[in-house]
Design an enzyme around this catalytic site. Sequence first.
Site, PDB file in Angstrom:
ATOM      1  N   CYS B 155       0.813  -1.217   0.000  1.00  0.00           N
ATOM      2  CA  CYS B 155       0.000   0.000   0.000  1.00  0.00           C
ATOM      3  C   CYS B 155       0.847   1.268   0.000  1.00  0.00           C
ATOM      4  O   CYS B 155       0.373   2.327  -0.407  1.00  0.00           O
ATOM      5  CB  CYS B 155      -0.949   0.002   1.194  1.00  0.00           C
ATOM      6  SG  CYS B 155      -0.140  -0.315   2.774  1.00  0.00           S
ATOM      7  N   HIS B 249      -1.922   6.796   3.963  1.00  0.00           N
ATOM      8  CA  HIS B 249      -0.490   7.027   4.126  1.00  0.00           C
ATOM      9  C   HIS B 249      -0.120   8.390   3.543  1.00  0.00           C
ATOM     10  O   HIS B 249      -0.571   8.753   2.447  1.00  0.00           O
ATOM     11  CB  HIS B 249       0.319   5.952   3.397  1.00  0.00           C
ATOM     12  CG  HIS B 249       0.144   4.584   3.969  1.00  0.00           C
ATOM     13  ND1 HIS B 249      -0.376   4.335   5.223  1.00  0.00           N
ATOM     14  CD2 HIS B 249       0.455   3.349   3.461  1.00  0.00           C
ATOM     15  CE1 HIS B 249      -0.393   3.036   5.452  1.00  0.00           C
ATOM     16  NE2 HIS B 249       0.089   2.417   4.403  1.00  0.00           N
TER      17      HIS B 249
END
Lengths: 358, 358, 358, 358
Positions: B155, B249
């Site tokens: 990810c 993120h």
Amino acid sequence: MKKTVAVIGATGVAGQQFLAALPGHPLFEVVALAASPRSAGKRYRDALTDQSGAVRWYCQEPLHPDFAALEVEDAARFDGARVDLVFTAVESEAAAELEPRYAKTTPVVSTASAFRYEADVPIFIPGVNLDHDRLIAVQKKQRGWKGFVTPVPNCTTTGLAMTLKPLYDAFGIRQVIMTSLQACSGAGRTPGVMSLDIIDNVVPYIPKEEEKVEKETQKILGRVMGETIEPAAFPVSATCTRVPVLEAHTEAVYVSMERAASVDDVTQAMRSFGQDFVALGLPSAPSRLIDVSDDPFRPQPRLDRDREGGMLTAAGRLRRDHALPNGVKYVLVSHNTKMGAAKGAMLVAEYLAMQGHI
Amino acid sequence: MKKTVAVIGATGVAGQQFLAALPGHPLFEVVALAASPRSAGKRYRDALTDQSGAVRWYCQEPLHPDFAALEVEDAARFDGARVDLVFTAVESEAAAELEPRYAKTTPVVSTASAFRYEADVPIFIPGVNLDHDRLIAVQKKQRGWKGFVTPVPNCTTTGLAMTLKPLYDAFGIRQVIMTSLQACSGAGRTPGVMSLDIIDNVVPYIPKEEEKVEKETQKILGRVMGETIEPAAFPVSATCTRVPVLEAHTEAVYVSMERAASVDDVTQAMRSFGQDFVALGLPSAPSRLIDVSDDPFRPQPRLDRDREGGMLTAAGRLRRDHALPNGVKYVLVSHNTKMGAAKGAMLVAEYLAMQGHI
Amino acid sequence: MKKTVAVIGATGVAGQQFLAALPGHPLFEVVALAASPRSAGKRYRDALTDQSGAVRWYCQEPLHPDFAALEVEDAARFDGARVDLVFTAVESEAAAELEPRYAKTTPVVSTASAFRYEADVPIFIPGVNLDHDRLIAVQKKQRGWKGFVTPVPNCTTTGLAMTLKPLYDAFGIRQVIMTSLQACSGAGRTPGVMSLDIIDNVVPYIPKEEEKVEKETQKILGRVMGETIEPAAFPVSATCTRVPVLEAHTEAVYVSMERAASVDDVTQAMRSFGQDFVALGLPSAPSRLIDVSDDPFRPQPRLDRDREGGMLTAAGRLRRDHALPNGVKYVLVSHNTKMGAAKGAMLVAEYLAMQGHI
Amino acid sequence: MKKTVAVIGATGVAGQQFLAALPGHPLFEVVALAASPRSAGKRYRDALTDQSGAVRWYCQEPLHPDFAALEVEDAARFDGARVDLVFTAVESEAAAELEPRYAKTTPVVSTASAFRYEADVPIFIPGVNLDHDRLIAVQKKQRGWKGFVTPVPNCTTTGLAMTLKPLYDAFGIRQVIMTSLQACSGAGRTPGVMSLDIIDNVVPYIPKEEEKVEKETQKILGRVMGETIEPAAFPVSATCTRVPVLEAHTEAVYVSMERAASVDDVTQAMRSFGQDFVALGLPSAPSRLIDVSDDPFRPQPRLDRDREGGMLTAAGRLRRDHALPNGVKYVLVSHNTKMGAAKGAMLVAEYLAMQGHI
């Protein structure tokens, strides 16, 4: 005989950190507190009390009753000549006005940025560049002051320059890239960082911070040349962000060095850094300047910030960087309101007192 | 006629994200859920219920009652031939065992890392390297499978490779440095990130993460050469940290480009990236792949993660980097459990279905 | 024909919530925004922009471009007669001055506390006490206004009074004890809750909050008697705390009832509450007013606050209380800036418009 | 001559807190650590190290190198007769099995709940009910043990019973209502509270917690009658919630007293409580048991938890409650893993040693 000291900007977060560190200090005795006219005339504790009755004291250390009872004076009218030393912890604009007045008669050690970029003003980090004190005589002479102004750097610069210095000395530096994850306390208290902005979030920008870090690091690692400082030549590139952490800045650093060095050599250079300075035994000095952890999960701001009274720079994750020539990378944690602000300034003052500058 | 789909590893965070995204999907119909033997035989809702009675469903979207009532099967005994497509969201070790079994008969689109580094396996990011689908025929032939395995990347790789791709195409890339500030959801649920570890803290290390990001980025931006992918030549150096953020993120990226380009040119390259892909009108696709904000305080994970259903990569703070030759730096936010995991895999599957691979 | 609306105090958190909810509203059309003189004359988006360039828009919903471009007027000079309805979202002191001026000509629905405790002013909660609208005629007559002022309650009162009402009607109430765990958004934006005060912490006091909750609950559950409201007779005791949550207040409630009732009966009373009101089909109304969960881990502010557009009161943990006669206890979550503020006020206004008061 | 001590369950959060408090203890010397078979045979530091290399030591105090190097033994095979005193910090099920074995020969002071509700077992809180030690002889006789088992209460009970005791003694108590806002550390480490569950959230339920608090408070404030304890007669009603706080439980308490008393009288009763106990000068005792703050914003868990080494109960917001007869209400903060667990148990053991029970 202790030196008498005034703390200017005593009500702010940085000012409070001075007062948290000064009770029982062997060299310095606080005799005056000053702040803005809004606080002037109140007892210090009352000046910290907001309209809802909350005492806005942010330090873990308790507020010393002697300081709580002191009357806060108006910084604009405070006469620096009354004390041996002035600590200033005010915003940059106020510092630009106030610090020259005090410096006419008295040494000023400051956490403000106002004078950091003047040619005759050193930016001191304990153990890193205290030899820049040769500029103090220049500054006094050029400005016709009996005192002087020496600021400490931006709190984000401190840990960076501290850890770069041993690498610079031992291996040379070509370029530096740094991303910071900064604590909320760095933004002070008015208004500081709002909870609505930072809970479950990252704020990727802190105004003016990156420029300060880039410029200050070069100056701090520079050399005194005649009547000024020639900054270090390597470029520094920073991205400064805010994270939901109360205290201590975390920084991910990438360094391209002039000469190849193993991870062990770099670790050793950091670990052995500053032994001479530490050996001076100054009251606020840690037992070592930099620790390098082998635990890959360290340093962490919550676990490492209070080591050695917040005066230790905790490094770790030291490893090769394959994207940069002779590259190494590491993570550091530095306490932004201890070594990175008031307590760092106090340690600077202790050194200057020992050297007879104060 | 919809394609029938099984979700393997349905009880984990990534598996749940598949199920959060699949209700009412125009192309895919869930007909089977599978997980470890511990969950097998239970209804899905019961399998999520812990001993204290809490239903450990982590998505904001409600758990669809049809899925809640499905009986969870044992992944080790599940026969892939029963469905047209398998989504796997299991740990790498389990994936290494399970995915080849399913792939004998059936296409497998996976969030696991097990096969990412195999020579005949493309790592797909929608809009970035779907032309790597030429390897699917190679993989089938070499392994004698009727189906195939195509994982999505880690990810943390997704947002990085997504934003690098337009720069790579337009200006070339010499080297990349990236520091991530990753969300807690990336660690999954067993045990995930403990609150005791992350409140008021940063954890500066995520095991194996940096290696994955470095390697996957090169492969994703590589070219199909014969029966394999020649990775992009530029080095990537990463520091991956965990911060107290629930989802998405944040990454601070520094890029040295082959050719000089203005900030405007780079911004333009990012903003116009992926228009052909978006024009395909796939069900899970965002209206654009990358947004570049002019507001210096953006992107922020809490504010930008849910834009376009979590499928947009939000960039900002695009500016010159003076430490690297032809340097630019920027900050990005990418939703790690949407575009960075299950929904990204679903969009890949939509493309593969459109191309006739499924 | 839509009613024309002005939002006063448009730059604050509550004012923003009005604007987040008004785009595309079927009954109301925003034609004016007003705020303090500091914002007056600026476009709305500029008025939200702080000196560092950050746009201080706190809602998840995007700022609608039509509103962003509106010029903010000076609330003190705004002529209420220009619109059919005024929403005010200002501090209490400002409301005390401004609202009577607007009310001379125009209905005012307010989130401010200034008029809540006046004898001829009802405090409306949708579905709970809209029959108090009989006081509107009294208020107009007594004050000689063509318009009127009707505030919604403090955001902490809303969920409490909402859940007490069905118990009060069905079983009677003797006494109520409530501890709140309130979200940071309740403190607004200037200065709001500082991150330094709330990360890893609880603040056990919110000035004036407990008194408001205690008094307002009694008034809201009171009866119109002649030209005023006779408050409900039962005492309410509150402890209001602040916790590190962005949105939605959680409240632990203990009720001693006049008549014994089983947990099932109480649950049923809550679940079936407000069906007539909901059946009116007002644009901002939820599909039901109160949900009672059987999952002991619910309600949770992060998971339940956005259900039904933030207009649902989520209750749970309903069980016997053995310390109080005929005691029951439960936990509720109510969205403090949706149903508890602007959107609640909007739903009140929708009702008043339907009844011909606006 | 120090007493030799074993810590059972040494790897958990509570066990770690024992070890954080025991270095240099004047009365106790750790000679053995034990835990589950999974940890047995490893050095303590290794037993704390997870698969990713992280050392899961959760205390702020550093792990003492002597303890780090100790070999962890299998608790099921540990022979209690080897030591003068056993501290157990294991889950309730394990305690039910292990503690009777150790108690055959050796005093056991425990943080586990297994024996709390046995008729011949006192639940000790320092300074509150140490006179319940008369039951120790009963327990030994009835069970034929040379040693005994004395647990401390659930960490949420501790602060509540501590602050109720002076009110109970001085004014009598009719009923108690309490809502807790509990820290994450109370849930231990396997799995503990996941960050995904608690960031920006409140969890309104902690399994079995409320029953424990209600029952234990009555027993602790009860009287020894013959061979058992007659619990206090007043009912206690609790709602226990989890909040995003690392350490220290906050509790909002409402008390109906038998006799009317002014806020000043109640404050005075709390402040003067426990002077005799404190005068004993036991090594882990605070200088006073309860502080009552006049600052309405205190107590706060982050600011007050570490006062007096985590052994002080910080109360505040003491005021009349108008919903209950002779009602008072207040807020307290108690350190759940210091006074509320291991250090509380240690202080109990110090007292028992002084009394010759150990």
